[in-house]
Structure formats: structure tokens, C-alpha cells
Write an enzyme that holds these catalytic residues in place. Structure first.
Site, PDB file in Angstrom:
ATOM      1  N   ASP A 172      -8.081   3.735   0.943  1.00 50.95           N
ATOM      2  CA  ASP A 172      -7.176   4.185   1.998  1.00 50.95           C
ATOM      3  C   ASP A 172      -8.015   4.671   3.186  1.00 50.95           C
ATOM      4  O   ASP A 172      -8.754   5.636   3.060  1.00 50.95           O
ATOM      5  CB  ASP A 172      -6.301   5.315   1.440  1.00 50.95           C
ATOM      6  CG  ASP A 172      -5.227   5.753   2.414  1.00 50.95           C
ATOM      7  OD1 ASP A 172      -5.324   5.401   3.604  1.00 50.95           O
ATOM      8  OD2 ASP A 172      -4.291   6.444   1.977  1.00 50.95           O
ATOM      9  N   CYS A 207       0.870  -1.184   0.000  1.00 56.14           N
ATOM     10  CA  CYS A 207       0.000   0.000   0.000  1.00 56.14           C
ATOM     11  C   CYS A 207       0.906   1.232   0.000  1.00 56.14           C
ATOM     12  O   CYS A 207       2.072   1.129  -0.381  1.00 56.14           O
ATOM     13  CB  CYS A 207      -0.981  -0.019   1.170  1.00 56.14           C
ATOM     14  SG  CYS A 207      -0.225   0.107   2.792  1.00 56.14           S
ATOM     15  N   ARG A 230      -3.313  -0.546   5.505  1.00 58.24           N
ATOM     16  CA  ARG A 230      -3.885  -1.662   4.734  1.00 58.24           C
ATOM     17  C   ARG A 230      -2.949  -2.849   4.594  1.00 58.24           C
ATOM     18  O   ARG A 230      -3.328  -3.993   4.886  1.00 58.24           O
ATOM     19  CB  ARG A 230      -4.299  -1.160   3.340  1.00 58.24           C
ATOM     20  CG  ARG A 230      -5.464  -0.186   3.382  1.00 58.24           C
ATOM     21  CD  ARG A 230      -5.620   0.548   2.067  1.00 58.24           C
ATOM     22  NE  ARG A 230      -4.499   1.447   1.795  1.00 58.24           N
ATOM     23  CZ  ARG A 230      -4.332   2.159   0.701  1.00 58.24           C
ATOM     24  NH1 ARG A 230      -5.228   2.061  -0.258  1.00 58.24           N
ATOM     25  NH2 ARG A 230      -3.309   2.967   0.550  1.00 58.24           N
TER      26      ARG A 230
HETATM   27  P1  4NP Z   1      -1.861   2.914   4.064  1.00 59.49           P
HETATM   28  O1  4NP Z   1      -2.479   4.302   4.614  1.00 59.49           O
HETATM   29  O2  4NP Z   1      -1.315   3.189   2.683  1.00 59.49           O
HETATM   30  O3  4NP Z   1      -3.026   1.982   4.040  1.00 59.49           O
HETATM   31  O4  4NP Z   1      -0.782   2.511   5.062  1.00 59.49           O
HETATM   32  C1  4NP Z   1      -1.690   5.462   4.664  1.00 59.49           C
HETATM   33  C2  4NP Z   1      -1.080   5.798   5.837  1.00 59.49           C
HETATM   34  C3  4NP Z   1      -0.297   6.937   5.906  1.00 59.49           C
HETATM   35  C4  4NP Z   1      -0.130   7.730   4.791  1.00 59.49           C
HETATM   36  C5  4NP Z   1      -0.739   7.381   3.613  1.00 59.49           C
HETATM   37  C6  4NP Z   1      -1.526   6.256   3.546  1.00 59.49           C
HETATM   38  N1  4NP Z   1       0.665   8.896   4.875  1.00 59.49           N
HETATM   39  O5  4NP Z   1       0.844   9.554   3.832  1.00 59.49           O
HETATM   40  O6  4NP Z   1       1.141   9.241   5.937  1.00 59.49           O
END
Ligand code: 4NP
Length: 150
Positions: free
Chosen positions: A119, A3, A9
Site C-alpha cells: 500500500d 485493493c 493500487r
Molecule cells: P489503495 O490505498 O488501497 O491502494 O487504494 C489506500 C488508499 C486509501 C486508504 C487506504 C488504502 N484509506 O484508508 O483511506
């Protein structure tokens, strides 16, 4: 499992699939990674830890890491959560063999649909419930495929 941040995720996907592999006594390696370095080295988001714990899975020990091109050498499949992750991974692919390893995780439920695991980072707890449900379904399909291809 890939991800963006590797804190919401993909750590859930890693933990859920590992849990199912253990349950079915299937010997396969699974890991997760991301592309956004902001959370590098961090444990998963508290909400991801809580939702998976609710279903008997502990993901608290994983730490965020960045995708590495060597992941193409170590893994047979690279599952991505959304279109951005797909573009990021495909950009790193060195050849057709690498590209063929990449697929949307939710294509396991609806082949070729390119459906995304949304997300949940900026949303509420219900987003994490939805993410768990989608990933869990997809991982069930992965297990069925592995068992039938044995
Ligand atoms: P993930 O969610 O891709 O599902 O881990 C996110 C968590 C943090 C960030 C982006 C997506 N971020 O930019 O900090």
C-alpha cells in the site's frame, strides 16, 4: 482488480491491464474496486494518476467503488493486491467457484508466492514507482496467459 481504498493500487492495475488489452487487441473487460468506503466516488490518488500518465496511461476518469458480491458473476478472475484484500474478498465468496476466481496479482509473476503489492498511500512517490513496476510485470504475464490460451 481489488485493493483497499480503490484510489491507489487497483485503479492503476485496471488502467495498466486495459492499456495492454487494447494494445494486443484482446476483448476482455476489466474493472477495479475496494473495501474501504472513505474514498467512495473519488478519482484516483493524484500520485497514481501521475505515475501512470508518465507511462502513457490515463486513469483520471475512474471513480472509487466498493467491491460487490455480483463481481463474482461478472468476472472470471479477481486479483487482489495484498493479504487483507484476499481475506475481504474470500469472506464475500458464496461458493467454491467464487473462491477459485480469487488470486494475488503478484502470483502471476511468482505462482503461489502470495507476494503483496504494498500500500503506497502513506509513503512517497518512490512507493508509487515500485507499485507501477510490480503491477506492470504482473499484467504482462496476464497478457501472455491470455494470448497463449486463445
Ligand atoms: P489503495 O490505498 O488501497 O491502494 O487504494 C489506500 C488508499 C486509501 C486508504 C487506504 C488504502 N484509506 O484508508 O483511506
Amino acid at each position: 482488480m481489488v485493493c483497499l481504498g480503490n484510489i491507489c493500487r487497483s485503479p492503476m492495475a485496471e488502467g495498466i491491464l486495459r492499456h495492454k488489452l487494447d494494445q494486443h487487441d484482446i476483448n476482455a473487460g476489466v474493472d477495479s474496486a475496494g473495501f474501504e468506503p472513505f474514498h467512495k466516488g473519488d478519482p484516483p490518488d493524484r500520485r497514481s494518476v501521475e505515475i501512470t500518465r508518465k507511462y502513457g496511461i490515463d486513469i483520471s476518469g475512474t471513480r472509487s467503488r466498493l467491491f460487490n458480491v455480483s463481481d463474482f458473476d461478472h468476472y472470471d478472475k479477481i486479483f487482489v493486491m495484498d493479504k487483507r484484500n484476499y481475506m475481504d474478498v474470500m469472506y464475500e465468496a458464496r461458493n467454491e467457484d467464487d473462491k477459485e476466481k480469487v488470486d494475488f496479482l503478484l502470483n502471476q509473476i511468482n505462482p503461489k508466492s502470495k507476494n503483496e503489492v504494498p500500500d503506497p498511500y502513506y509513503g512517497g512517490n518512490e512507493g508509487f514507482e515500485n507499485v507501477f513496476r510490480l503491477i506492470n510485470q504482473a499484467c504482462d504475464r496476464i497478457i501472455i496467459d491470455l494470448r497463449t490460451s486463445k
